[in-house]
Design an enzyme around this catalytic site. Sequence first.
Site, PDB file in Angstrom:
ATOM      1  N   GLY A 294     -18.447   4.192  -2.632  1.00  0.00           N
ATOM      2  CA  GLY A 294     -19.404   5.290  -2.576  1.00  0.00           C
ATOM      3  C   GLY A 294     -20.561   5.200  -3.555  1.00  0.00           C
ATOM      4  NE  ARG A 295     -19.785   0.928  -8.664  1.00  0.00           N
ATOM      5  CZ  ARG A 295     -18.488   0.665  -8.554  1.00  0.00           C
ATOM      6  NH1 ARG A 295     -17.966   0.471  -7.356  1.00  0.00           N
ATOM      7  NH2 ARG A 295     -17.723   0.590  -9.628  1.00  0.00           N
TER       8      ARG A 295
ATOM      9  CG  LEU B  10     -17.847   1.957   3.234  1.00  0.00           C
ATOM     10  CD1 LEU B  10     -17.009   3.149   3.691  1.00  0.00           C
ATOM     11  CD2 LEU B  10     -19.256   2.041   3.801  1.00  0.00           C
TER      12      LEU B  10
ATOM     13  CB  SER C  17      -6.174 -11.654   1.088  1.00  0.00           C
ATOM     14  OG  SER C  17      -6.945 -10.633   0.494  1.00  0.00           O
TER      15      SER C  17
ATOM     16  CE1 TYR D 292      -3.389  -2.624  -0.035  1.00  0.00           C
ATOM     17  CE2 TYR D 292      -3.801  -2.241   2.297  1.00  0.00           C
ATOM     18  CZ  TYR D 292      -4.099  -2.901   1.125  1.00  0.00           C
ATOM     19  OH  TYR D 292      -5.112  -3.836   1.106  1.00  0.00           O
TER      20      TYR D 292
END
Length: 313
Positions: A226-227, A223, A153, A52
């Site tokens: 943000g859609r 989340l 993952s 990241y």
Amino acid sequence: MNDDDRVLYGCMGLGGSWEPGPYGPGDIDAAEAAVEAALDSGITAFDHADIYRHGKSEAVFGEVLARTPGLRDRITLQTKCGIRLGDADRPGMYDLRGETITRRVEESLTRLRTDVIDVLLLHRPDPLADVDSIASALTSLHRQGLVRGFGVSNMGAAQIAHLQARLELPLVANQVEMSLHQRDWVEAGVLLNTPASTANGFPFGTLEHCRDHGVRLQAWGALAQGRFTGRQQTPAERATAELLAELARRKGTTPEAVLLWWLIRHPSRIAPVIGTARPDRIRACRDAAVREPDLTHEEWYELWVTARGVPLP
């Protein structure tokens, strides 16, 4: 992570730009504000990965830990390894060689300024991986006291079982993309014997395997970028946003909390990972972390069908 951790804070947005250059004081301040917002919201599990922001997300988090004596003892610290970003000299690749895992963990410990990682996840499957080499590296890291627990993952049931057969320690987590927008995980179980099943790529049986074997599902992208809470683009997204807002009004909470409740309400023990770096949006998720999901059977289905835009088969 602990069983009572309902929500994790995903730290991918911390650390400034995705360029390999250094971070600055403002990036540390922004990370501190995000961590404080998460703690204020009842979130004490923090998710990282070595890639990241080219390691800067871990590094600025380590700066925050150094600024805040006692914080490390109050949180669960999770990171991932197994992806190597591409550059001018080589393409991106997956790398789960045992020696690479060990080196990446040592580098993460240095950046995070801690002596131990609570949970280490293998970020993505490596087709060339020797599972015995992986198991040997993980076992050694645990025996040295550098990592307390392990997970994976973006893996399916068969891959998890294949690795677990070589490990004495139980795998405790599987982090995959799951949201009201990314619904393959829930629809894989209901599209059997329908034409739509051919387009569903989620490995069937993974939810059941994880639940039966105590592997906690973690939902990245929870989340939905943000859609449903900020930037609707389709009629189904707009209808879902309106429904979320109405449910939030009736239940005295936020649309973000209802969106996360939809995941938590599923019996597979899903823990959403929220990745926003904005303190206001982090705090909007508070009720998901501290309240039981207040969704009826009917409300859960209404959200699902509305987001689909078409009836169930």
